[in-house]
Enzyme design. Structure first.
Site, PDB file in Angstrom:
ATOM      1  N   LYS A  13       0.855  -1.203   0.000  1.00 37.32           N
ATOM      2  CA  LYS A  13       0.000   0.000   0.000  1.00 37.32           C
ATOM      3  C   LYS A  13       0.883   1.243   0.000  1.00 37.32           C
ATOM      4  O   LYS A  13       2.042   1.213   0.447  1.00 37.32           O
ATOM      5  CB  LYS A  13      -0.922   0.035   1.219  1.00 37.32           C
ATOM      6  CG  LYS A  13      -0.231   0.043   2.600  1.00 37.32           C
ATOM      7  CD  LYS A  13       0.196   1.399   3.129  1.00 37.32           C
ATOM      8  CE  LYS A  13       0.905   1.312   4.472  1.00 37.32           C
ATOM      9  NZ  LYS A  13       1.564   2.553   4.894  1.00 37.32           N
ATOM     10  N   GLY A 100       7.269   1.868   5.212  1.00 37.71           N
ATOM     11  CA  GLY A 100       6.006   2.600   5.057  1.00 37.71           C
ATOM     12  C   GLY A 100       5.125   2.067   3.942  1.00 37.71           C
ATOM     13  O   GLY A 100       4.123   2.680   3.583  1.00 37.71           O
ATOM     14  N   GLY A 102       3.810  -1.096   4.082  1.00 38.36           N
ATOM     15  CA  GLY A 102       2.883  -2.080   4.656  1.00 38.36           C
ATOM     16  C   GLY A 102       3.206  -3.520   4.299  1.00 38.36           C
ATOM     17  O   GLY A 102       2.298  -4.366   4.287  1.00 38.36           O
ATOM     18  N   ASP A 138      -2.546  -1.053   9.531  1.00 41.43           N
ATOM     19  CA  ASP A 138      -2.601  -1.253   8.075  1.00 41.43           C
ATOM     20  C   ASP A 138      -3.276  -2.571   7.701  1.00 41.43           C
ATOM     21  O   ASP A 138      -3.629  -2.785   6.546  1.00 41.43           O
ATOM     22  CB  ASP A 138      -1.178  -1.271   7.483  1.00 41.43           C
ATOM     23  CG  ASP A 138      -0.474   0.070   7.632  1.00 41.43           C
ATOM     24  OD1 ASP A 138      -1.174   1.105   7.695  1.00 41.43           O
ATOM     25  OD2 ASP A 138       0.767   0.075   7.681  1.00 41.43           O
TER      26      ASP A 138
END
Ligand code: C5P
Length: 293
Positions: A13, A100, A102, A138
């Site tokens: 993501k 960052g 995910g 997440d």
């Protein structure tokens, strides 16, 4: 015969927008984020015709298996589904770890989706979302097959959105990481001096087209992270100079992404030394579980 093994591409993501809202009494922060899935993916396979509980991972060092989010997802699933089966999880990592994007959460989400497809008694969507929520902010989004969603709370409130036309994504991976817990502390410390209460109106129509998303794109982590790692700002500037419609950090960093309609080759020239570049695309549909036998 019922299948005992299945695989799924655990797609990463990016956060097209990420705002940190109030701090809860628990110390956790409420979020508001616009998640998009991209085609950069780990390969995840789970077999249940075993009495052992194992995880093997190639492509990156992700630490001890029992601490791995995907392993913990499988254990939680078996307990919740009252299915005392063994599992053999195999992960081929391609998503950079701790950046960052995910990756660990996507692997956990893939394990939950696979096990729900293999289980003698599948869990309801609500039960699966509850398991996902316990594993991290997440994971609920990455357990769905939504290519785009607006999320609140600690990621457990989701509005799945219509997908947008696929766009080219350039991921810039700096040679350092950012620890998520530290990034939240930097935000909390800065807000003791100046509490944030910025009213905002999100127009539904803006979520239906890239032009609108360009207006919403934001990341509250950028200011404190750039303060400590100015190279992040250089990456953002290089992406904008290269024609990115959106250039932002993803999550708490350190990955910076650009979204392009047409990319000029100039982008790469302006990046700080040591930055790794990975090409990807946003998705119009998310990968589905493949039963293997
Ligand atoms: O979810 P993760 O384990 O990566 O979070 C690490 C730390 O970041 C938490 O222990 C908490 O201090 C902080 N955090 C937060 N609000 C969130 C998510 C994480 O304050 N929504």
């Amino acid at each position: 015969m019922t299948a005992t093994a299945a695989s799924l591409d655990a797609q990463a993501k990016i956060n097209l927008s990420l705002r940190i809202l109030a701090r809860e009494a628990s110390g956790y922060h409420q979020l508001e984020t616009l998640f998009a899935r991209i085609d950069l993916a780990d390969s995840v396979r789970v077999a249940t015709d075993t009495t052992l509980r194992e995880l093997t991972c190639t492509g990156a060092d992700v630490g001890p298996p029992e601490r791995n989010l995907a392993f913990r997802a499988a254990e939680a699933f078996m307990a919740e589904a009252k299915w005392p089966s063994g599992f053999q999880i195999t992960i081929e990592k391609r998503i950079p770890v701790g950046g960052g994007l995910g990756g660990g959460s996507a692997d956990a989400g893939a394990v939950l989706r696979i096990l729900n497809a293999l289980a003698p008694n599948a869990l309801s969507d609500a039960a699966l979302a509850t398991l996902a929520f316990r594993l991290g902010a997440d994971v609920p989004f990455l357990t769905t097959d939504a290519p785009l969603a607006l999320a609140w709370g600690r990621g457990e409130r989701l509005l799945a959105l219509n997908s947008l036309p696929a766009r080219e994504v350039v991921l810039c991976l700096p040679p350092f990481g950012v620890e998520t817990a530290a990034a939240f502390q930097w935000i909390a410390a800065s807000r003791e001096e100046e509490p944030l209460r910025a009213p905002a109106l999100i127009r539904a129509a803006d979520l239906d087209r890239w032009d609108g998303v360009v207006r919403l794109a934001h990341n509250d982590f950028e200011t404190p992270v750039i303060h400590r790692h100015p190279g992040i700002a250089t990456c953002l500037e290089a992406l904008v100079a290269g024609g990115a419609r959106i250039a932002r950090m993803s999550g708490s960093g350190s990955t910076v992404f650009g979204i392009f309609e047409r990319r000029s080759p100039a982008v790469l020239a302006g990046l700080p030394r040591g930055t790794r570049v990975v090409g990807a695309r946003t998705l119009t549909s998310v990968a589905q579980v493949r039963l293997l036998d």
